[in-house]
Design a protein around this motif. Structure first.
Motif, short mmCIF file in Angstrom:
data_model
loop_
_atom_site.label_atom_id
_atom_site.label_comp_id
_atom_site.label_asym_id
_atom_site.label_seq_id
_atom_site.Cartn_x
_atom_site.Cartn_y
_atom_site.Cartn_z
N ASP A 42 -0.45 6.53 -5.34
CA ASP A 42 0.09 6.64 -4.00
C ASP A 42 1.38 5.85 -3.90
N ARG A 43 2.01 5.91 -2.73
CA ARG A 43 3.29 5.24 -2.52
C ARG A 43 3.21 3.75 -2.86
N THR A 44 2.11 3.11 -2.48
CA THR A 44 1.97 1.68 -2.74
C THR A 44 2.04 1.37 -4.23
N ALA A 45 1.36 2.18 -5.05
CA ALA A 45 1.37 1.96 -6.50
C ALA A 45 2.78 2.09 -7.07
N VAL A 46 3.55 3.05 -6.56
CA VAL A 46 4.91 3.23 -7.05
C VAL A 46 5.79 2.03 -6.67
N ILE A 47 5.67 1.58 -5.42
CA ILE A 47 6.47 0.43 -4.99
C ILE A 47 6.09 -0.81 -5.80
N HIS B 248 10.40 2.45 4.85
CA HIS B 248 9.43 3.18 5.66
C HIS B 248 8.09 3.18 4.96
N ASN B 249 7.02 2.94 5.71
CA ASN B 249 5.67 2.88 5.14
C ASN B 249 5.54 1.75 4.11
N LEU B 250 6.24 0.65 4.32
CA LEU B 250 6.08 -0.50 3.43
C LEU B 250 4.66 -1.04 3.60
N PRO B 251 3.88 -1.07 2.52
CA PRO B 251 2.48 -1.52 2.65
C PRO B 251 2.40 -2.94 3.18
N HIS B 252 1.46 -3.16 4.10
CA HIS B 252 1.31 -4.48 4.70
C HIS B 252 0.97 -5.54 3.66
N GLY B 253 0.25 -5.12 2.61
CA GLY B 253 -0.08 -6.07 1.55
C GLY B 253 1.15 -6.62 0.86
N LEU B 254 2.20 -5.81 0.75
CA LEU B 254 3.42 -6.28 0.12
C LEU B 254 4.17 -7.25 1.03
N VAL B 255 4.15 -6.98 2.33
CA VAL B 255 4.77 -7.91 3.28
C VAL B 255 4.07 -9.26 3.18
N ALA B 256 2.74 -9.23 3.09
CA ALA B 256 1.99 -10.48 3.00
C ALA B 256 2.27 -11.19 1.70
#
Length: 427
Positions: free
Chosen positions: A109-114, A267-275
């Motif tokens: 998913d997008r999170t894995a790619v980021i 856009h759609n930056l996962p909250h886990g990455l912000v944390a």
């Protein structure tokens, strides 16, 4: 697949997105969001060979897109022979497992790619620790017979979309992963404490801090190089830099300041990455002024600005003084640029890559910083002459006159320093 092998055969990916009613509210269509995902995949080193958008009122709980659509994608995989199917939204562990039972390739998913891009871009010790922590947090609920190698060397497994702590065939117990995550948090806390001490020293010196913020690839790093003469990586890729880089800027006119470059938002930056990157992003919350860099030529600039403002609000920096900087102004028609500036009072248009209107930006920064300063008139007794030297070092002395009871000064100081001088003189 190692990165060496990628030179001979690029990994291929098929993209999938959902057109949901919620997307109509955030201003992004599924197709536009997939365009951005394709850029992310390209940045990670893979090639997109196809895409599909499905309209649904809500994601399917079991497979996100429904079993029938998943079977269609498996038929396409047999024809196109792609290596990955990548979904534009974050999948639950259950959805990911169910999809991989139907589609005979790795489902991401997008999170894995980021996360993969972050692992590729991380340079400093802090960034590498933050990436590893985010990766383990993402993988922990997805451990079903696949272990996670807890090597701290990024790229140990070497596969695209799997940099950092790589997958192995060994079963790794969840407690060991949690222990590793706890160790990472402790090490990051030590780094954060050191960063806090540096901030305290900067605050004591009263030199203002200006932080660059904005959507990824808006040109923050290019602007940092142009203003500070820094060696920050600047290229036409998403998330070109992750590390907070600070340089002192000495403008031709006005007071010097520290310019900080930080990770861009998306856009759609996962909250886990912000944390995970909160300690780095605290540079934004501690700054005296934010430069919100906007790609003026991007068709979704308004939505990108909204995304940045939302993340800033989440970080507690939504009320910080901010100066909008429309970058890449050379790619925008003059009438459109004039309209943009009229819509955003106080904004400045520049072309950082070409060095255009940097003087105008410097002047705008000085005007914005002026709010935090005041002019103080005082008589410093000769017995406290050290404070006169201090005033020269920390402020800008506008007038000075020796009198019978001491030295009269008219000095421009940061407001906190002006308060210290008043207290020292007993005023």
């Amino acid at each position: 697949m190692t990165q060496e092998l990628l030179r001979d055969r690029a990994a291929t990916a098929f993209l999938v997105g959902l057109e949901l009613p919620a997307r109509q509210r955030d201003g992004w269509s599924a197709a536009e969001s997939l365009d951005e995902l394709e850029r992310l995949v390209d940045t990670a080193g893979a090639t997109v060979v196809g895409r599909q958008v499905q309209s649904r009122p809500a994601p399917d709980v079991a497979t996100y897109i429904g079993k029938g659509k998943a079977e269609e994608i498996e038929l396409l995989r047999r024809h196109l022979e792609f290596d990955f199917v990548i979904f534009d939204d974050e999948l639950t562990p259950v959805q990911q497992r169910n999809l991989e039972r139907i589609i005979d390739c790795q489902v991401l998913d997008r999170t894995a790619v980021i996360l993969d891009i972050f692992a590729l871009r991380a340079r400093t010790r802090e960034a590498k620790l933050q990436v590893e922590l985010a990766q383990l947090g993402y993988r922990l609920p997805r451990l079903t017979g696949k272990g996670v190698e807890l090597s701290r060397q990024a790229g140990s497994a070497g596969t695209v979309f799997n940099r950092g702590p790589g997958e192995t065939k060994l079963e790794v117990d969840r407690r060991r992963i949690r222990d590793r995550m706890a160790a990472l948090r402790r090490e990051l806390a030590d780094i954060q404490a050191h960063r806090s001490r540096l901030r305290a020293e900067r605050a004591a010196s009263a030199i203002p801090v200006v932080a660059l913020t904005g959507y990824t690839n808006a040109g923050k790093s290019t602007l940092h190089r142009a203003l500070a003469g820094s060696d920050v990586l600047a290229e036409d890729r998403l998330f070109a830099t992750l590390d907070a880089t600070t340089r002192r800027v000495e403008p031709a006119e006005g007071e010097p300041y520290l310019l900080v470059d930080t990770v861009g938002f998306i856009h759609n930056l996962p909250h886990g990455l912000v944390a995970a990157f909160r300690s780095t992003l605290e540079e934004v919350t501690q700054a005296d002024l934010l430069l919100h860099v906007v790609d003026a030529a991007h068709p979704k600039r308004a939505e990108q600005m909204q995304t940045v403002n939302q993340v800033l609000a989440e970080l507690g920096a939504g009320e910080k003084p901010a100066l909008v900087v429309y970058n890449k102004a050379d790619l925008v028609e003059p009438a459109e640029l004039e309209h943009l500036l009229a819509q955003t009072p106080g904004a400045v248009a520049v072309a950082a890559a070409l060095g255009r209107n940097l003087d105008g930006l410097q002047a705008a920064i000085q005007r914005a910083l002026q709010v935090r300063r005041e002019v103080l008139e005082a008589v410093i007794p000769y017995a406290k002459a050290a404070w006169l030297s201090w005033a020269h070092e920390r402020g800008r002395v506008l007038a000075e006159e020796h009198r019978a009871d001491g030295t009269y000064v008219k000095v421009e100081l940061e407001k906190g320093l002006a308060g210290r001088l008043r207290a020292a003189l007993g005023e």
